[in-house]
Design an enzyme around this catalytic site. Structure first.
Site, PDB file in Angstrom:
ATOM      1  N   ASP A  22      21.946  15.255 -17.174  1.00 32.00           N
ATOM      2  CA  ASP A  22      22.484  13.901 -17.353  1.00 32.00           C
ATOM      3  C   ASP A  22      23.998  14.044 -17.551  1.00 32.00           C
ATOM      4  O   ASP A  22      24.445  14.417 -18.639  1.00 32.00           O
ATOM      5  CB  ASP A  22      21.801  13.283 -18.591  1.00 32.00           C
ATOM      6  N   HIS A  72      15.763  10.790 -21.616  1.00 32.89           N
ATOM      7  CA  HIS A  72      15.799  10.417 -23.040  1.00 32.89           C
ATOM      8  C   HIS A  72      14.560  11.077 -23.631  1.00 32.89           C
ATOM      9  O   HIS A  72      13.475  10.511 -23.610  1.00 32.89           O
ATOM     10  CB  HIS A  72      15.781   8.896 -23.220  1.00 32.89           C
ATOM     11  N   HIS A 108      27.038   1.814 -27.371  1.00 33.07           N
ATOM     12  CA  HIS A 108      25.837   2.652 -27.261  1.00 33.07           C
ATOM     13  C   HIS A 108      25.977   3.883 -28.149  1.00 33.07           C
ATOM     14  O   HIS A 108      27.028   4.123 -28.741  1.00 33.07           O
ATOM     15  CB  HIS A 108      25.592   3.060 -25.798  1.00 33.07           C
ATOM     16  N   HIS A 149      24.386   0.115 -17.206  1.00 29.98           N
ATOM     17  CA  HIS A 149      23.336   0.581 -16.289  1.00 29.98           C
ATOM     18  C   HIS A 149      23.508  -0.044 -14.909  1.00 29.98           C
ATOM     19  O   HIS A 149      22.554  -0.569 -14.323  1.00 29.98           O
ATOM     20  CB  HIS A 149      21.948   0.287 -16.863  1.00 29.98           C
ATOM     21  N   ASP A 203      27.389   8.433 -13.269  1.00 29.58           N
ATOM     22  CA  ASP A 203      26.418   8.977 -14.235  1.00 29.58           C
ATOM     23  C   ASP A 203      25.212   9.383 -13.402  1.00 29.58           C
ATOM     24  O   ASP A 203      24.437   8.531 -12.968  1.00 29.58           O
ATOM     25  CB  ASP A 203      26.079   7.886 -15.261  1.00 29.58           C
ATOM     26  N   TYR A 211      34.592   0.635 -22.775  1.00 25.63           N
ATOM     27  CA  TYR A 211      34.397  -0.290 -21.661  1.00 25.63           C
ATOM     28  C   TYR A 211      35.121  -1.585 -21.990  1.00 25.63           C
ATOM     29  O   TYR A 211      34.733  -2.284 -22.934  1.00 25.63           O
ATOM     30  CB  TYR A 211      32.897  -0.551 -21.450  1.00 25.63           C
ATOM     31  N   HIS A 266      21.698  11.600 -26.870  1.00 28.73           N
ATOM     32  CA  HIS A 266      20.244  11.593 -27.067  1.00 28.73           C
ATOM     33  C   HIS A 266      19.695  12.964 -26.721  1.00 28.73           C
ATOM     34  O   HIS A 266      20.356  13.750 -26.053  1.00 28.73           O
ATOM     35  CB  HIS A 266      19.614  10.522 -26.156  1.00 28.73           C
ATOM     36  N   ASP A 276       0.820  -1.220   0.000  1.00 30.26           N
ATOM     37  CA  ASP A 276       0.000   0.000   0.000  1.00 30.26           C
ATOM     38  C   ASP A 276       0.854   1.270   0.000  1.00 30.26           C
ATOM     39  O   ASP A 276       0.435   2.318   0.463  1.00 30.26           O
ATOM     40  CB  ASP A 276      -0.972   0.007   1.190  1.00 30.26           C
ATOM     41  N   GLU A 304      28.142  11.660 -25.071  1.00 28.52           N
ATOM     42  CA  GLU A 304      28.594  10.699 -24.073  1.00 28.52           C
ATOM     43  C   GLU A 304      29.288   9.465 -24.631  1.00 28.52           C
ATOM     44  O   GLU A 304      28.837   8.343 -24.414  1.00 28.52           O
ATOM     45  CB  GLU A 304      27.410  10.269 -23.199  1.00 28.52           C
ATOM     46  N   ARG A 355      33.350   6.789 -19.355  1.00 27.61           N
ATOM     47  CA  ARG A 355      32.391   7.568 -20.145  1.00 27.61           C
ATOM     48  C   ARG A 355      32.476   9.006 -19.645  1.00 27.61           C
ATOM     49  O   ARG A 355      32.692   9.242 -18.454  1.00 27.61           O
ATOM     50  CB  ARG A 355      30.963   7.020 -19.971  1.00 27.61           C
ATOM     51  N   GLU A 383      30.228  12.596 -20.137  1.00 26.58           N
ATOM     52  CA  GLU A 383      28.934  13.034 -20.684  1.00 26.58           C
ATOM     53  C   GLU A 383      28.600  14.463 -20.287  1.00 26.58           C
ATOM     54  O   GLU A 383      28.614  14.812 -19.108  1.00 26.58           O
ATOM     55  CB  GLU A 383      27.829  12.091 -20.181  1.00 26.58           C
TER      56      GLU A 383
HETATM   57  N1  GLY Z   1      21.961   8.247 -17.731  1.00 24.30           N
HETATM   58  C1  GLY Z   1      21.358   7.683 -18.863  1.00 24.30           C
HETATM   59  C2  GLY Z   1      22.085   8.028 -20.072  1.00 24.30           C
HETATM   60  O1  GLY Z   1      23.210   8.469 -20.016  1.00 24.30           O
HETATM   61  O2  GLY Z   1      21.568   7.943 -21.152  1.00 24.30           O
HETATM   62 MN    MN Z   2      23.983   9.521 -18.385  1.00 20.03          MN
HETATM   63 MN    MN Z   3      22.737  10.167 -21.377  1.00 21.10          MN
END
Ligand code: GLY
Ligand code: MN
Ligand code: MN
Length: 442
Positions: free
Chosen positions: A262, A352, A341, A234, A251, A382, A345, A31, A378, A400, A402
């Site tokens: 982000d 996103h 990747h 992730h 991140d 890896y 974006h 609940d 970004e 990474r 970003e």
């Molecule tokens: N944090 C999600 C991405 O970098 O797309």
């Molecule tokens: Mn990110």
């Molecule tokens: Mn991102």
């Protein structure tokens, strides 16, 4: 009325009705509910913050903007919080006519009849889908003898998402605040991290900082990965101890007044990059800076993606991760082993964010950047810890970097420069301004 709603009304035309629902609360367990987050499209158009509401837009009518809302209810409000109610919706949100949401089912026929087009997105709110479909099929059964429901159904996000893609000055200001808060949280992490801390402590101090500065929370689950956890894209467990000699990849972004940031930074837990770490870092940084530069009016999404692939493939060759002719490596997508990747974006109310990436969905014609778009940049490399084909010194390294970048008329504006990304600058910051010190040995 919000300017974006006015524009939407002008766009859909007088023979239309649009039905735009708010989000509902979602059960987390038994609940208890997740913290409520408004549907981005509904929020964008109305600014109304409560669950369960339904906005009705009828440009051809005198009353162009109706909203069904949760009615005031002293008992419910004592238990679950204040409500705007019918009066609040009109007084505070420019709604012309407000009704209790309990009346929606009874009113649906009256609302739909007489409009040629219905703007409604099926597949998001199944209860509302059913109400609308039931009404339409009942009318068909009656062969339209007594009623005239819409005969064309259009997904309104075709219009709304294109609007959301091009940020207004006010939106950019909110995105800059969101970016500043997140960047400052990253700076704080750089200053505080030391070997022996746990990833969750880093997550906690960053998220506490964001809330303290007025963010509603994080824009997505923070990724705080030390050592080889950085090679999991992730990774959100965030529960390992940070080791001397490892890198940490963070991140993390904030949500401020509905707008996301982000940011990713990767840096040494002990304040000093090793030679091997620095070699990989420099490849990613150089690529990232070139891709930031390429995020400008006229460059296409695909050109920027190709640039990242080319530069990272060259870098992987230099590091000894890949061998062969660059062209062949790219053609055979060999880089995907270490860079799997996209380079970025759209970002806005959603991390996103909404908006098409192609000018022509059929031909998959890549879309050029336009002023007002905000995109992340970004790239990353890896190297799996168990990758026997990689030089040993690079195994388990994940990097990474970003940033969030606004496309402008004459170039771009990086919204996330408040947190450094040059290796020397990061080291200086981590060592209290001294360039050579190594905190682990202090
Ligand atoms: N944090 C999600 C991405 O970098 O797309
Ligand atoms: Mn990110
Ligand atoms: Mn991102």
């Amino acid at each position: 009325m919000r300017p974006q709603l006015k524009k939407f009304i002008d766009t859909i035309g007088k023979d239309s009705i649009a039905i735009i629902p708010a989000a509902h609360e979602k059960t987390r367990s038994y609940d208890t509910e997740y913290k409520f987050r408004q549907d981005s499209d509904f929020w964008y158009l109305t600014g109304f913050p409560e669950p369960d509401a339904i906005a009705i837009i009828t440009p051809g009518k005198r009353t162009k903007y109706t909203m069904f809302v949760r009615p005031r209810d002293p008992l419910m409000e004592t238990w679950y919080g204040r409500r705007e109610g019918i009066e609040g919706a009109k007084e505070n949100y420019g709604v012309q006519k407000a009704l209790s949401v309990e009346k929606f089912e009874k009113e649906i026929g009256k609302l739909l009849d007489g409009h040629e087009k219905l703007y409604y997105r099926f597949g998001v709110d199944s209860d509302l889908d059913k109400l609308i479909l039931d009404y339409l099929s009942n009318q068909r059964f009656r062969r339209l003898k007594t009623a005239y429901p819409p005969h064309t159904i259009i997904d309104p996000t075709i219009i709304i998402h294109e609007m959301r893609l091009h940020k207004t000055e006010e939106e950019v200001e909110l995105m800059q605040t969101s970016a500043d808060i997140a960047a400052e949280a990253h700076v704080l992490a750089m200053k505080k991290i030391k070997p022996g801390m746990n990833e969750f402590q880093v997550e906690a101090l960053m998220e506490a900082y964001m809330r303290d500065k007025g963010a509603s929370g994080v824009a997505y689950n923070s990724i705080v990965g030390g050592g080889e956890n950085a090679t999991i894209l992730h990774y959100v467990e965030n529960n390992a101890d940070l080791k001397n000699g490892d890198l940490i990849l963070i991140d993390a972004g904030a949500e401020y007044e509905g707008y996301a940031s982000d940011i990713t930074r990767t840096f040494p837990v002990n304040g000093k990059f090793s030679k091997a770490q620095r070699e990989v870092y420099d490849v990613v940084l150089e690529t990232q800076k070139a891709c930031v530069e390429a995020t400008k009016t006229g460059t296409t999404i695909k050109q920027r993606q190709d640039l990242s692939i080319e530069m990272l493939t060259e870098g992987m060759k230099k590091l000894g991760l890949l061998k062969g002719a660059t062209k062949t490596l790219i053609k055979n997508k060999k880089y995907e082993k270490y860079y799997m990747h996209g380079v970025g974006h759209y970002i806005g109310m959603d991390v996103h964010d909404a908006g098409r990436y192609f000018t022509d969905q059929e031909a998959k014609e890549s879309r050029p950047f336009e002023p007002g778009m905000v995109l992340t940049v970004e790239p990353g490399i890896y190297v799996p810890a168990d990758d026997k084909s990689a030089p040993e010194k690079y195994r388990g390294i994940g990097i990474r970097i970003e940033d969030d970048v606004l496309v402008t008329e004459d170039g771009n504006r990086n919204l996330t420069t408040k947190v450094p990304k040059e290796a020397e600058e990061i080291e200086q910051l981590m060592n209290g301004g001294r360039s050579k010190a190594r905190r682990a040995s202090k």
